[in-house]
Design an enzyme around this catalytic site. Structure first.
Site, mmCIF file in Angstrom:
data_model
loop_
_atom_site.group_PDB
_atom_site.id
_atom_site.type_symbol
_atom_site.label_atom_id
_atom_site.label_comp_id
_atom_site.label_asym_id
_atom_site.label_seq_id
_atom_site.Cartn_x
_atom_site.Cartn_y
_atom_site.Cartn_z
ATOM 1 C CB CYS A 115 -48.115 -20.984 14.362
ATOM 2 S SG CYS A 115 -49.830 -20.958 14.212
ATOM 3 C CG HIS A 254 -46.696 -17.167 16.202
ATOM 4 N ND1 HIS A 254 -47.457 -16.744 15.415
ATOM 5 C CD2 HIS A 254 -47.320 -18.214 16.808
ATOM 6 C CE1 HIS A 254 -48.479 -17.166 15.469
ATOM 7 N NE2 HIS A 254 -48.505 -18.408 16.080
ATOM 8 C CG ASN A 284 -52.205 -17.560 16.379
ATOM 9 O OD1 ASN A 284 -51.658 -17.506 15.309
ATOM 10 N ND2 ASN A 284 -51.863 -18.425 17.120
HETATM 11 O O1 UT7 Z 1 -50.094 -20.271 17.360
HETATM 12 C C1 UT7 Z 1 -50.196 -21.498 17.239
HETATM 13 C C2 UT7 Z 1 -49.916 -22.046 18.736
HETATM 14 N N1 UT7 Z 1 -51.100 -21.791 19.793
HETATM 15 C C3 UT7 Z 1 -50.894 -21.262 20.910
HETATM 16 O O2 UT7 Z 1 -49.900 -20.911 21.440
HETATM 17 C C4 UT7 Z 1 -51.830 -21.395 22.034
HETATM 18 C C5 UT7 Z 1 -51.600 -21.729 23.268
HETATM 19 N N2 UT7 Z 1 -52.373 -21.697 24.466
HETATM 20 C C6 UT7 Z 1 -52.829 -20.585 24.762
HETATM 21 O O3 UT7 Z 1 -52.624 -19.438 24.369
HETATM 22 C C7 UT7 Z 1 -53.733 -20.728 25.967
HETATM 23 O O4 UT7 Z 1 -53.948 -22.145 26.465
HETATM 24 C C8 UT7 Z 1 -55.456 -20.568 25.774
HETATM 25 C C9 UT7 Z 1 -55.658 -18.946 25.138
HETATM 26 C C10 UT7 Z 1 -55.846 -21.118 24.524
HETATM 27 C C11 UT7 Z 1 -56.236 -20.905 26.930
HETATM 28 O O5 UT7 Z 1 -55.944 -20.042 28.000
HETATM 29 P P1 UT7 Z 1 -55.622 -20.741 29.317
HETATM 30 O O6 UT7 Z 1 -55.385 -19.908 30.230
HETATM 31 O O7 UT7 Z 1 -54.605 -21.757 29.066
HETATM 32 O O8 UT7 Z 1 -57.149 -21.501 29.669
HETATM 33 P P2 UT7 Z 1 -57.459 -23.207 29.866
HETATM 34 O O9 UT7 Z 1 -57.386 -23.633 28.484
HETATM 35 O O10 UT7 Z 1 -56.832 -23.579 31.074
HETATM 36 O O11 UT7 Z 1 -59.090 -22.751 30.166
HETATM 37 C C12 UT7 Z 1 -59.408 -22.270 31.375
HETATM 38 C C13 UT7 Z 1 -60.881 -22.021 31.519
HETATM 39 C C14 UT7 Z 1 -61.675 -23.484 30.974
HETATM 40 O O12 UT7 Z 1 -62.778 -23.743 32.034
HETATM 41 P P3 UT7 Z 1 -62.749 -24.473 33.072
HETATM 42 O O13 UT7 Z 1 -62.409 -25.983 32.633
HETATM 43 O O14 UT7 Z 1 -61.826 -23.845 34.049
HETATM 44 O O15 UT7 Z 1 -64.056 -24.394 33.450
HETATM 45 C C15 UT7 Z 1 -61.906 -23.181 29.685
HETATM 46 O O16 UT7 Z 1 -63.196 -23.659 29.189
HETATM 47 O O17 UT7 Z 1 -61.269 -21.299 30.413
HETATM 48 C C16 UT7 Z 1 -62.382 -21.720 29.774
HETATM 49 N N3 UT7 Z 1 -62.321 -21.038 28.391
HETATM 50 C C17 UT7 Z 1 -62.857 -19.890 28.013
HETATM 51 N N4 UT7 Z 1 -63.712 -19.117 28.907
HETATM 52 C C18 UT7 Z 1 -64.145 -17.913 28.270
HETATM 53 C C19 UT7 Z 1 -61.794 -21.369 27.198
HETATM 54 N N5 UT7 Z 1 -61.711 -20.508 26.309
HETATM 55 C C20 UT7 Z 1 -62.443 -19.558 26.704
HETATM 56 C C21 UT7 Z 1 -63.180 -18.461 26.130
HETATM 57 N N6 UT7 Z 1 -63.989 -17.662 26.965
HETATM 58 N N7 UT7 Z 1 -62.883 -18.089 24.892
#
Ligand code: UT7
Length: 329
Positions: A115, A254, A284
């Site tokens: 990215c 980005h 993204n």
């Molecule tokens: O461009 C390249 C660089 N990429 C990025 O910069 C992405 C960076 N990361 C992020 O943007 C975020 O970490 C995410 C959007 C990917 C995830 O958000 P988060 O607030 O960090 O969520 P998390 O990974 O801590 O997950 C929280 C919960 C999990 O469930 P449990 O373990 O708490 O039960 C995930 O399984 O949310 C769950 N989860 C979802 N739930 C509903 C993960 N994806 C989804 C989804 N819908 N699509």
């Protein structure tokens, strides 16, 4: 006097027609519009058709940039494509794009740094111009991330998308490139990667069964890294250019997560209208996200001569970069 600076003279952009909404994902995955919107800021994104490749998007964006300044493909002396989703492992997508445009004999190569591709590409392409090698270079950030999405994985499938943004760089007496700060740390490639299909792990039937042809990401770790690096790289680029936060007219980040952008904007004390965000429309799009946002801002008449823009990106590598860029008409 020989011009030793560089400026952007035109931007073109293109996204595929097909729109996927959060509700579309909610029908096939355990997710919801509420989760995706509140955690990422995304509402819609564009995904290519099965027969549409990265070069197809890049060619249209390039043609639109050329039309804006009434140039022909052969007026461009070198083509650079920034992409993590090339048409082929080789040859370079840039060479395919140049040939499709009708400029088959021009030098053409890809920049691959996830990215951060547009940020790195802008430094490489600008340097070619500033060094006097070429008077005009086209840089295209183009991606079809949908092709490496695992549609059964809610933690990645809803995030990444497709698009292309092309900029034409030209030699200039006044220099737009004020400063830059780039970095990369490849000690943990698995934080954001496609496990199989490269020389580390060629694709096998077992790999396909395990969905190793698709992108995997440790979202939370990448999130923390992204906020820190976005702020640090911007701070350093500003310092190198003898600028402060209040000199920034536009931050063009980005578009990976609205919460990441908000955290950086808060640190930089930037009012909402100076931070360009279009993540709700496109998701993204990796190396394409910054030039698409720049193109939209120009078309809306937001950017004027003398404005200081900070381009800042981060992504697979892990990698990061910020550029202080003065808009020169
Ligand atoms: O461009 C390249 C660089 N990429 C990025 O910069 C992405 C960076 N990361 C992020 O943007 C975020 O970490 C995410 C959007 C990917 C995830 O958000 P988060 O607030 O960090 O969520 P998390 O990974 O801590 O997950 C929280 C919960 C999990 O469930 P449990 O373990 O708490 O039960 C995930 O399984 O949310 C769950 N989860 C979802 N739930 C509903 C993960 N994806 C989804 C989804 N819908 N699509």
């Amino acid at each position: 006097m020989k011009p030793t600076g560089v400026k952007i003279v035109a931007v073109g952009r293109h996204v595929p027609e097909r729109v996927i909404t959060n509700d579309d994902f909610a029908q096939i995955l355990d997710t919801s519009d509420e989760w995706i919107t509140s955690r990422t800021g995304m509402k819609r994104r564009h995904w290519a058709r099965e027969d549409e490749a990265t070069s197809d998007l890049a060619v249209v964006a390039a043609q639109r940039a050329l039309e804006k300044v009434a140039l022909t493909p052969n007026d461009i002396e070198c083509y650079v494509v920034a992409t993590a989703t090339p048409d082929y492992q080789f040859p370079a997508t840039a060479s395919v794009v140049a040939a499709r445009l009708g400029a088959a004999n021009k030098p053409a190569f890809d920049v691959e740094i996830g990215c951060s591709g547009f940020i790195y590409g802008l430094i490489v392409a600008s340097s070619l111009v500033r060094a006097g090698l070429y008077k005009r270079v086209m840089l295209i950030g183009a991606e079809t991330l949908s092709k490496v999405m695992d549609i059964t994985d809610r933690s990645t499938a809803v995030l990444f998308a497709d698009g292309a943004g092309a900029v034409i760089l030209e030699a200039s007496e006044e220099d737009s490139l004020l400063s830059s700060e780039l970095g990369a740390d490849g000690s943990r490639p698995e934080l954001l990667y496609v496990p199989s299909g490269g020389s580390r792990k060629p694709m096998t039937a077992q790999g396909l069964e395990n969905h190793e042809q698709y992108a995997k990401m440790h979202g939370r770790e990448v999130f923390k890294f992204a906020v820190t690096k976005m702020i640090d790289a911007t701070d350093i680029a500003l310092k190198k250019a003898n600028l402060s936060y209040k000199d920034i007219d536009f931050l063009i980040p980005h578009q990976a997560n609205k919460r990441i952008i908000d955290a950086a904007a808060k640190h930089l004390d930037l009012p909402y209208e100076r931070v360009l965000i279009n993540i709700q429309e496109y998701g993204n799009t990796s190396a394409a996200s910054i030039p698409i946002a720049l193109g939209e801002a120009l078309d809306a008449g937001k950017i004027k001569t003398g404005d200081v823009i900070i381009f800042v990106g981060f992504g697979a590598g892990l990698s990061w970069g910020a550029i202080a860029w003065k808009w020169v008409a």
